[in-house]
Design a protein around this motif. Sequence first.
Motif, mmCIF file in Angstrom:
data_model
loop_
_atom_site.group_PDB
_atom_site.id
_atom_site.type_symbol
_atom_site.label_atom_id
_atom_site.label_comp_id
_atom_site.label_asym_id
_atom_site.label_seq_id
_atom_site.Cartn_x
_atom_site.Cartn_y
_atom_site.Cartn_z
ATOM 1 N N TYR A 6 26.130 41.591 37.667
ATOM 2 C CA TYR A 6 27.292 40.839 37.924
ATOM 3 C C TYR A 6 26.916 39.453 36.814
ATOM 4 O O TYR A 6 25.857 39.237 36.117
ATOM 5 C CB TYR A 6 27.094 40.117 39.369
ATOM 6 N N ASP B 130 35.146 42.769 41.083
ATOM 7 C CA ASP B 130 34.955 42.355 42.611
ATOM 8 C C ASP B 130 34.514 40.504 42.194
ATOM 9 O O ASP B 130 33.927 40.319 41.205
ATOM 10 C CB ASP B 130 33.913 42.822 42.903
ATOM 11 N N ALA C 16 33.250 37.553 44.487
ATOM 12 C CA ALA C 16 32.515 36.935 45.611
ATOM 13 C C ALA C 16 32.314 35.692 45.757
ATOM 14 O O ALA C 16 32.049 35.307 44.554
ATOM 15 C CB ALA C 16 31.049 37.871 45.880
ATOM 16 N N LYS D 33 32.268 39.030 49.331
ATOM 17 C CA LYS D 33 33.471 39.409 48.791
ATOM 18 C C LYS D 33 34.506 38.756 49.252
ATOM 19 O O LYS D 33 34.846 39.032 50.395
ATOM 20 C CB LYS D 33 33.425 40.973 48.542
ATOM 21 N N SER E 176 39.163 41.448 44.624
ATOM 22 C CA SER E 176 39.094 41.999 43.456
ATOM 23 C C SER E 176 40.294 41.740 42.461
ATOM 24 O O SER E 176 41.371 41.621 42.953
ATOM 25 C CB SER E 176 39.117 43.697 43.534
#
Length: 676
Positions: free
Chosen positions: A108, A140, A142, A147, A150
């Motif tokens: 991420y 994704d 968040a 989350k 998407s």
Amino acid sequence: MSHPVHHPRRRHARRVAAATAVAIVATLAAAQPGIAGGSSAPKPGVETVAALSPSLTAGRGATVPFVEQEAENASYTGELVGPDRTPYTLASEASGRKAVTLDAAGEYVQYTLTRPANAVTLRYAIPDAPAGGGLTGKVDVAVNGHKLTSATLTSKYSWLYGTYPFSNDPQADPNKDWWLTECGCVPSATTPAPVFDKPFRPFHFYAETRIPLVVPLKKGDTVRFSVPARSTLAWITLDVADFEQVGLPTPPPKHALNAWAFGADPTGRRSSAEALDRAIAAGSKLGRPVYVPPGTYKVERHLVVDKVTLVGAGSWYTKLVGAGVGVYGKYVEDGGSTAVHLADFAIIGDTRERVDDDQVNGVGGALGGGSTVERLFIQHTKVGMWFDGPFSGLTVRDNIIVDQIADGLNLRRGISNATVTNNFIRGTGDDGLAMWSHGVSTPAQDADHHNVFSHNTVLNPALANNIAIYGGHDNTVASNVVADPVREGSGLHAGARFSAVPFSGRTTFTDNTTVRASTLDLNWKIGLGAIWLYALDGPVTGVDVTGDHYLDNGYNAIMMVSEWGVKDLYGIDDVHFADVQVDGAGTSVVSARAFGSASFTNVDVRNIGWAGVNNCGSFGFPATGSEFSLVDGGSNDGTDGNPWEAGRNWFTPFVPNTITCNDRPPVVTPPPPSNW
């Protein structure tokens, strides 16, 4: 004309569009507090402009409605890419020449907000399909560890290959008439013909997507983009995220005609082109604005406008989409258009390769007589705005233009008294902003003149220059911020080329800031300058540069050069630099490869890798000194790293015309720029 308000399908369209607007408003509204929770340990958010501290560009560039955060300054578990200024790399095309690549599930990049936001624009790159044409995948999103959604990423609008005019086909052969730097040859004139690996020269990797954040967020909240558990993409490279607080939809102007009443379909299922034509014609005839409410409207051709106001609810809400979509004034040959006002909508095209004869630009034609274009968002067209003159009196302001195959904006042929100000341009495939005095009839008619490019931010052109002036007279480039050109261009450019009419009068560059804008030209294999003056079709004369800042230059700050074949015909003269700061140059402050002269007054420099002046003149090397003379106006301070008298003043040992010619001097990477 019948009353369309009684048409049942149109009543249905109204209900759908109203529901769409309510949903968007709910998504982007800013009245709720941010989400609590989250277990990550975020790094503090870092706001930048062109990947620099905003203090280094204060008072320059566009005032934009978003805050830039670079991936490399955020928390991440992927791999740092860069820094690198080598063309055809992910790093060289990234903002700041750095990005972060994620190639495993769960990796991420996480940003910490520095101020409230309810939307983000994400600049990214993903792989192309093996046969070209792009891939699509998910990332994704968040918030504070939860989350929320998407987002869809696609490469179908990026990844070009080959030589001009470029293609999205990885198996395309190079243009047989094009000079190829890899072998220093023209293929058709080479025996045996060279064999090139395919895909040949992939570039133009990045794209952007706008993402509502579902809930409004406050300062200190975190936003994480991560690779899904079953990602269909081999890798995702994240470059920069622009966080924004989007307001409510703009209401219709007083007495406006509603495009729905003419049959425009806000669901995007049916074409709205003819309905919008009817609304525009009525608005022009009645002298009333035309309002296009929130929705997505399919328009797969040009809407022609004249003496009319066309406005939307804001570029996040009102979208004109489709292959060939554009809003055009009438061409000059058809009388041109005047008193046109365009505002507050998006134009999102479907252009995937460069075909210069295709009129698939976002805004075009002739728009003079006090016309204005403002607060548009333009993406995936060939050129964001391409205007064809002659005409006078246009203002282009407060627009965002991204992901273009060619230019961001071009004023072509005899346009005057145009102001292009406070626009944000990123990710073009050619010049970001250009004035092109294209000589097709007479110089007086074709010269662009008395135009201004001011307070714009122009970033990451994959090819050519951030801002370019081709011929004309009395044009001004002022208070802009430009950064990260990749190949065959510089930050600021004045060029006698492309069949432009000769320079005359004064061409003025004032109070601009360039960042990482000196690149290696692959044809000449020498470094260009942050500002580059180029005599090819004729001389370059009458250029005044005042107050510019040239930061973190890979090679030279200032380049003045004639093409080799005309070096004894065309020079560069009557050029003046004053009150300029150069913070970092890998080789020199000034590189001169032409005959002529330039004056320098109060040019302060630091962190210069080689000699302050690299003076070849026109390569005659006479005993009397270089054919290019430098005039000392005084107060030129700072030292260089020259091998003869290291630590001496960067300028005075080389005045007026000492030969110090070196095509490839040693390059010393400068330290990051800082406040003077």
